[in-house]
Design an enzyme around this catalytic site. Structure first.
Site, PDB file in Angstrom:
ATOM      1  N   ASN A  90       0.799  -1.226   0.000  1.00 31.22           N
ATOM      2  CA  ASN A  90       0.000   0.000   0.000  1.00 31.22           C
ATOM      3  C   ASN A  90       0.835   1.280   0.000  1.00 31.22           C
ATOM      4  O   ASN A  90       0.335   2.336  -0.405  1.00 31.22           O
ATOM      5  CB  ASN A  90      -0.923  -0.035   1.230  1.00 31.22           C
ATOM      6  N   TYR A 155       3.191   9.156 -11.456  1.00 32.94           N
ATOM      7  CA  TYR A 155       2.217   8.490 -10.576  1.00 32.94           C
ATOM      8  C   TYR A 155       1.276   7.559 -11.349  1.00 32.94           C
ATOM      9  O   TYR A 155       1.228   6.357 -11.059  1.00 32.94           O
ATOM     10  CB  TYR A 155       1.453   9.545  -9.754  1.00 32.94           C
ATOM     11  N   LYS A 159       1.067   3.322 -11.402  1.00 30.43           N
ATOM     12  CA  LYS A 159      -0.149   2.560 -11.055  1.00 30.43           C
ATOM     13  C   LYS A 159      -0.622   1.686 -12.233  1.00 30.43           C
ATOM     14  O   LYS A 159      -1.167   0.605 -12.021  1.00 30.43           O
ATOM     15  CB  LYS A 159      -1.254   3.510 -10.587  1.00 30.43           C
TER      16      LYS A 159
HETATM   17  P1  NAD Z   1      -0.564   8.736   2.819  1.00 30.62           P
HETATM   18  O1  NAD Z   1       0.401   9.742   2.280  1.00 30.62           O
HETATM   19  O2  NAD Z   1      -1.564   9.154   3.832  1.00 30.62           O
HETATM   20  O3  NAD Z   1       0.233   7.458   3.371  1.00 30.62           O
HETATM   21  C1  NAD Z   1       1.310   6.946   2.659  1.00 30.62           C
HETATM   22  C2  NAD Z   1       1.908   5.778   3.399  1.00 30.62           C
HETATM   23  O4  NAD Z   1       3.046   5.352   2.648  1.00 30.62           O
HETATM   24  C3  NAD Z   1       2.401   6.125   4.782  1.00 30.62           C
HETATM   25  O5  NAD Z   1       2.095   5.080   5.674  1.00 30.62           O
HETATM   26  C4  NAD Z   1       3.914   6.240   4.640  1.00 30.62           C
HETATM   27  O6  NAD Z   1       4.625   5.788   5.789  1.00 30.62           O
HETATM   28  C5  NAD Z   1       4.180   5.298   3.487  1.00 30.62           C
HETATM   29  N1  NAD Z   1       5.373   5.736   2.772  1.00 30.62           N
HETATM   30  C6  NAD Z   1       5.579   6.923   2.151  1.00 30.62           C
HETATM   31  N2  NAD Z   1       6.828   6.960   1.663  1.00 30.62           N
HETATM   32  C7  NAD Z   1       7.411   5.773   1.960  1.00 30.62           C
HETATM   33  C8  NAD Z   1       8.677   5.202   1.732  1.00 30.62           C
HETATM   34  N3  NAD Z   1       9.624   5.857   1.053  1.00 30.62           N
HETATM   35  N4  NAD Z   1       8.935   3.951   2.200  1.00 30.62           N
HETATM   36  C9  NAD Z   1       7.997   3.284   2.873  1.00 30.62           C
HETATM   37  N5  NAD Z   1       6.766   3.756   3.127  1.00 30.62           N
HETATM   38  C10 NAD Z   1       6.487   4.990   2.677  1.00 30.62           C
HETATM   39  O7  NAD Z   1      -1.247   8.145   1.527  1.00 30.62           O
HETATM   40  P2  NAD Z   1      -2.633   7.399   1.272  1.00 30.62           P
HETATM   41  O8  NAD Z   1      -3.535   8.361   0.608  1.00 30.62           O
HETATM   42  O9  NAD Z   1      -3.097   6.648   2.458  1.00 30.62           O
HETATM   43  O10 NAD Z   1      -2.127   6.395   0.111  1.00 30.62           O
HETATM   44  C11 NAD Z   1      -1.926   5.032   0.317  1.00 30.62           C
HETATM   45  C12 NAD Z   1      -1.962   4.361  -1.035  1.00 30.62           C
HETATM   46  O11 NAD Z   1      -3.204   4.628  -1.659  1.00 30.62           O
HETATM   47  C13 NAD Z   1      -0.889   4.835  -2.006  1.00 30.62           C
HETATM   48  O12 NAD Z   1      -0.383   3.737  -2.723  1.00 30.62           O
HETATM   49  C14 NAD Z   1      -1.641   5.765  -2.926  1.00 30.62           C
HETATM   50  O13 NAD Z   1      -1.046   5.868  -4.192  1.00 30.62           O
HETATM   51  C15 NAD Z   1      -2.981   5.093  -2.973  1.00 30.62           C
HETATM   52  N6  NAD Z   1      -4.108   5.942  -3.376  1.00 30.62           N
HETATM   53  C16 NAD Z   1      -4.478   7.018  -2.636  1.00 30.62           C
HETATM   54  C17 NAD Z   1      -5.558   7.791  -3.060  1.00 30.62           C
HETATM   55  C18 NAD Z   1      -6.028   8.998  -2.289  1.00 30.62           C
HETATM   56  O14 NAD Z   1      -6.898   9.714  -2.810  1.00 30.62           O
HETATM   57  N7  NAD Z   1      -5.548   9.247  -1.077  1.00 30.62           N
HETATM   58  C19 NAD Z   1      -6.245   7.451  -4.218  1.00 30.62           C
HETATM   59  C20 NAD Z   1      -5.849   6.346  -4.947  1.00 30.62           C
HETATM   60  C21 NAD Z   1      -4.774   5.595  -4.502  1.00 30.62           C
END
Ligand code: NAD
Length: 247
Positions: A90, A155, A159
């Site tokens: 994730n 990005y 994906k």
């Molecule tokens: P967030 O920024 O709140 O959390 C990101 C997480 O990734 C954190 O736990 C952080 O510790 C970890 N992380 C960041 N950099 C890292 C690194 N270098 N090494 C290890 N861990 C690392 O993001 P989120 O919105 O919860 O996103 C989580 C996933 O969901 C991601 O893959 C993101 O692409 C995907 N996503 C998010 C959304 C959205 O709208 N928020 C939409 C589609 C997909």
């Protein structure tokens, strides 16, 4: 739904990942959450104090692109909990830099975390799962893996590739009883989105028939289903959880 299962969630310290950790714990799993720094891992564990005391949750901060560190962490988790059934890839980062300002270094950074670490973690998990004769690998993709996005090309590219890994690993690992699926969230109310300007978010919400962003738990529930035996015949799927967003 996840009684007696052991799960590892990368990027489990906040946002969607932390919601997955919480829902998995509620469903009876033992969970190891992984974060980028020891401090953020400890912060998340602090929020889960009761579970920490029961010994049902652990935290680690390995470099997800370092095969050796990932291998040692997964072995430690397996030794502590006895097995390793579910991996959720994730961890991810996003950026909206326009192409004309986009440096190759930034592109590489996004690909390293969003794609290369998914490869490394999936490989190390699959080695253990194969020995155990089964497991589940789940990836956090995105709605932009289907449509692309008009800036920050690294990005969506990462994906699209995660979907490719998902479908291909499902085909390769089926014989080892390892299911591989992805969840493609729409816009989710996490830090990733809170940092975007209002002018960007409001028009997006207008394109969501359900009329709101997803909350992290909306996404986490899809992971619970795909991780559970209820999804025993689902593999190679990219499940959109985006309120039918019409971008
Ligand atoms: P967030 O920024 O709140 O959390 C990101 C997480 O990734 C954190 O736990 C952080 O510790 C970890 N992380 C960041 N950099 C890292 C690194 N270098 N090494 C290890 N861990 C690392 O993001 P989120 O919105 O919860 O996103 C989580 C996933 O969901 C991601 O893959 C993101 O692409 C995907 N996503 C998010 C959304 C959205 O709208 N928020 C939409 C589609 C997909």
């Amino acid at each position: 739904m996840l009684e007696n299962k052991v799960a590892v969630v990368t990027g489990g310290t906040r946002g969607i990942g932390l919601a997955i950790v919480k829902r998995f714990l509620e469903e009876g799993a033992k969970v190891a959450l992984l974060g980028s720094r020891v401090e953020t891992v400890n912060h998340a564990l602090n929020e889960l104090k009761e579970e920490v005391e029961k010994g049902t949750v652990l935290g680690f901060a390995p470099n997800l692109n370092d095969e050796q560190e990932v291998r040692e962490t997964f072995q430690k988790i397996k030794e502590t909990f006895g097995h390793f059934d579910i991996l959720v890839n994730n961890a991810g980062m996003s950026s909206r830099t326009p192409l004309y300002q986009y440096e190759a270094k930034e592109f590489q950074k996004i690909i390293d975390l969003n794609l290369n670490s998914v490869f490394t973690c999936s490989k190390e998990a699959a080695i253990i799962m194969k020995e155990q004769q089964g497991g589940v690998i789940l990836n956090t993709s995105s709605m932009v893996s289907l449509y692309g996005q008009p800036s920050g090309v690294g990005y969506p590219a990462s994906k699209f590739a995660v979907n490719g890994l998902t479908k291909s690993l499902a085909r390769e690992l089926g014989k080892d009883h390892i299911r591989v699926n992805a969840v493609a969230p729409g816009v989710v109310n996490t830090d990733m989105v809170k940092n975007l300007p209002k002018e960007m978010i409001e028009p997006i919400i207008k394109t969501i028939p359900l009329g709101r962003m997803a909350e992290p738990v909306d996404i986490a529930n899809a992971f619970v289903f795909l991780a559970s035996d209820m999804a025993s015949y689902i593999t190679g799927a990219i499940l959109s959880v985006d309120g039918a967003t019409m971008v």
